[in-house]
Scaffold this motif. Sequence first.
Motif, mmCIF file in Angstrom:
data_model
loop_
_atom_site.group_PDB
_atom_site.id
_atom_site.type_symbol
_atom_site.label_atom_id
_atom_site.label_comp_id
_atom_site.label_asym_id
_atom_site.label_seq_id
_atom_site.Cartn_x
_atom_site.Cartn_y
_atom_site.Cartn_z
ATOM 1 N N LEU A 28 55.770 47.697 18.912
ATOM 2 C CA LEU A 28 57.781 47.482 18.188
ATOM 3 C C LEU A 28 58.859 47.219 19.098
ATOM 4 O O LEU A 28 60.414 46.487 18.824
ATOM 5 C CB LEU A 28 57.337 48.659 16.959
ATOM 6 N N ILE A 29 59.249 48.900 19.835
ATOM 7 C CA ILE A 29 60.405 48.926 20.730
ATOM 8 C C ILE A 29 60.240 47.028 21.621
ATOM 9 O O ILE A 29 61.679 46.865 21.523
ATOM 10 C CB ILE A 29 60.059 49.587 22.252
ATOM 11 N N SER A 30 59.247 46.811 22.092
ATOM 12 C CA SER A 30 59.478 45.278 23.053
ATOM 13 C C SER A 30 59.948 44.441 21.870
ATOM 14 O O SER A 30 61.363 43.662 22.435
ATOM 15 C CB SER A 30 58.206 45.358 23.487
ATOM 16 N N HIS A 35 64.556 40.544 20.265
ATOM 17 C CA HIS A 35 65.259 39.638 18.775
ATOM 18 C C HIS A 35 66.000 40.998 18.225
ATOM 19 O O HIS A 35 65.581 41.577 16.929
ATOM 20 C CB HIS A 35 63.713 39.988 18.176
ATOM 21 N N PRO A 36 66.748 41.166 18.615
ATOM 22 C CA PRO A 36 67.433 42.795 17.999
ATOM 23 C C PRO A 36 68.299 42.614 16.870
ATOM 24 O O PRO A 36 69.435 41.785 16.949
ATOM 25 C CB PRO A 36 68.865 43.544 19.234
ATOM 26 N N PRO A 37 68.224 43.026 15.678
ATOM 27 C CA PRO A 37 69.003 43.012 15.192
ATOM 28 C C PRO A 37 70.311 43.972 14.623
ATOM 29 O O PRO A 37 70.446 44.457 16.123
ATOM 30 C CB PRO A 37 67.871 44.385 13.405
ATOM 31 N N SER A 38 71.033 44.350 14.008
ATOM 32 C CA SER A 38 72.604 44.645 14.224
ATOM 33 C C SER A 38 72.596 46.248 14.802
ATOM 34 O O SER A 38 73.398 45.937 15.021
ATOM 35 C CB SER A 38 73.420 44.033 13.036
ATOM 36 N N TYR A 124 52.237 30.468 18.507
ATOM 37 C CA TYR A 124 52.429 31.214 18.937
ATOM 38 C C TYR A 124 52.920 32.702 19.357
ATOM 39 O O TYR A 124 52.948 33.308 18.531
ATOM 40 C CB TYR A 124 54.970 30.468 18.798
ATOM 41 N N PHE A 125 52.762 32.824 20.568
ATOM 42 C CA PHE A 125 52.027 34.500 20.881
ATOM 43 C C PHE A 125 52.659 35.695 20.429
ATOM 44 O O PHE A 125 52.536 36.380 19.457
ATOM 45 C CB PHE A 125 51.312 34.552 22.293
ATOM 46 N N PRO A 126 53.795 35.517 20.194
ATOM 47 C CA PRO A 126 54.752 36.553 20.510
ATOM 48 C C PRO A 126 54.976 36.820 18.639
ATOM 49 O O PRO A 126 54.656 38.144 18.176
ATOM 50 C CB PRO A 126 56.141 36.730 20.533
ATOM 51 N N GLN A 127 54.982 36.056 18.192
ATOM 52 C CA GLN A 127 55.419 35.830 16.486
ATOM 53 C C GLN A 127 54.021 36.236 15.623
ATOM 54 O O GLN A 127 54.153 37.350 15.157
ATOM 55 C CB GLN A 127 55.571 34.190 15.999
ATOM 56 N N LEU A 128 53.275 36.128 16.271
ATOM 57 C CA LEU A 128 52.011 35.639 15.435
ATOM 58 C C LEU A 128 51.820 37.086 15.772
ATOM 59 O O LEU A 128 50.912 38.327 14.544
ATOM 60 C CB LEU A 128 50.940 35.026 15.145
ATOM 61 N N SER A 302 69.439 33.674 26.843
ATOM 62 C CA SER A 302 69.413 35.311 26.725
ATOM 63 C C SER A 302 70.774 35.904 26.643
ATOM 64 O O SER A 302 72.327 34.995 26.870
ATOM 65 C CB SER A 302 68.967 35.955 27.839
ATOM 66 N N ASP A 303 71.354 37.310 25.404
ATOM 67 C CA ASP A 303 72.076 37.362 24.974
ATOM 68 C C ASP A 303 72.152 38.887 25.830
ATOM 69 O O ASP A 303 71.037 39.642 25.459
ATOM 70 C CB ASP A 303 72.100 37.726 23.464
#
Length: 355
Positions: A28-30, A35-38, A124-128, A302-303
């Motif tokens: 979850l941390i990764s 994909h950081p929320p605000s 898409y591996f990360p999403q699923l 990337s941001d």
Amino acid sequence: MNTPSERVTSRIGLALAVTFTLCFVTGLISHLIQHPPSWFGWPSRPVWLYRVTQGTHVISGIASIPLLLAKLWSVYPKLFERPVIRSLPHALERLSILVLSAAAFFELVTGLFNVAQNYPWNFYFPQLHYAVAWVAIGSILVHIAVKLPIVRRSLTTKPEPSRRAFLRATWLAAGVAVVATAGATVPLLRTVSGLSWRSGKGPQGLPVNRTAAAAGVLDAAKDPNWRLSVVTPSGTKTYSLEELRALPRTSAELPIACVEGWSESARWNGVSLPELLRHAGSTPGTPVRVFSLEKAGPYGISDLPGEHTADELTLLALELNGEVLDADHGFPCRIIAPNRPGVLQTKWVTRLETL
């Protein structure tokens, strides 16, 4: 009456709950970093923190594999009990176990394939993987709640000798699995980790996940007319490679830590982001969007949050281990920031925009 199999199953289940929870939290941390929320913030120090969290994620996942197999073996006779469904609560319990087993197997198998960078599927591996992780952890919590009385009883008694041997074999199998693979994350174990999937092999002593040729940027990266654009509210400044090399330089020992769990430290040399922002007329601590010459990949943009652009150890790297960057490591320049996933350490940088 409490049976020996219940005592063994409870102990293995408790260990599995610990490894799965570790795996879920660190995963979850990764996900939040990428994909950081605000509301989420991730520090730039200590520089090794992501290395530890993602290494823990992969190692705890690998430890879960023999534990899950042992747990299923300890309960498989119940799968053949008759009648198959005795009541509505019994039916719901069996359904929850089916969901738990399917989700757990999906997470562990796809995670193992991801570690090996082998993707024999179309999704898409990360999403699923992230979505099913919530199903798995929710199923585990429901299962624990249903079985809590049995677990309490079981943990107060010792299993019989034959069952203790099975438990010892299970702990040994989990330990061997961890030691055999942990060298990818823990360099001290590299010489004994026969199944470690990454080592120091690669250009300039550092592994590469994606080459310049695979990214389709080899010609553009070696183009003598390449320029870096830095876009700020004050305007746009462009830098040739020689102009970047003429700016004040910073050197730092920083790890590359990838989502697959491998990590490797290296000495990087380049221009610190705070220095570059000041030179371009902006302020350190301003979020920056980074653009790569690679257009097709999901990480071509990337941001960098302000926490990192204010840190002097966040570099626009020009050299690696005392040598000019190899094309596979991001020549002419790349981002290397402390405590960031490797997928966000953008290579082949061509443009920076303040946000």
